[in-house]
Design a protein around this motif. Sequence first.
Motif: not given
Length: 297
Positions: A159-188
């Motif tokens: 929410n505060q990073a304006d991004a969506v993260a992907r985590i594998t079941v092994a715990g590996e994380v990748a972060v994808h920034p969103l194009p609009t500043e202030g998006t503050a995503p919650v639901g997915i």
Amino acid sequence: MGRVTELIGVAEEGAGPYGVALGPDGGVWFTLVHAGEIGRLAADGTVERYGLGAPECGPAVLTAGPDGALWFTRMHDHRIGRIDTDGKARSFAVPTAGAGPYGIAAGPDGALWFTELNADRIGRITVDGEVTEYPLPQAGAFPSLITAGPDGALWCTLNQADAVARITVAGEVAVHPLPTEGTAPVGITAGADGALWYVGIGGGLVGRITVDGEVTEYPLADRAARPHAIACGPDGRLWFTEWGAGRIGVLGPDGLFDGYRLPGPAAEPHGIAVGPDGVVYAALERGELVRLAPAQA
């Protein structure tokens, strides 16, 4: 297709219906975040409420687990709860003090995965209560809701990073920034099209992100509607709550929006769920669930 709107009183004002999920028993289960209870709405309209022995625990988001029970986060006392369909509840502590568990979803590995708002971590809990935590690479990201993706990984909003993260079941994380500043995503949620869909409470938009990280945005006509939670229906339509506007919105596969204004003041819709029959349920802060059923031809 039109919808029939039904408002169902499930709690007194101030109890705070918040999360909602469809149970394996055919009931509609919901959290009462301010009362420290879990509720169940039966098909005949009967409402049952189950205390958790901790009125200030803050039950927030809940999901059907792989073991036939409902699992939920307890934001305020930093625990993960489990409740059988007969109302018997128990809970498990999260290792990180003050973590603030919030979003929760069943993973493809037979465990439950949850976010920790205050700790910048993603947690995993087995049905036996064993917890593992995985740190996110960004501080202050405020991980919010989480869902199982079509690629065998978990996806969550930051929410505060304006991004969506992907985590594998092994715990590996990748972060994808969103194009609009202030998006503050919650639901997915996972869509029917093999992508993930999210709502930006700050940006007033619905977004689509592919498993490769490609983002497309669909701005709402009312950018101040504060979309909060989103769920995919059996026909591929995306249903979402507009917390600031007192509406339930829907985005069709054709990219067109529609919506349903909720009667009365201060509805404040939060969690949302869609059944296999296409019936939509959302939790309203003022003490109600709304049921949106397809109109009969």
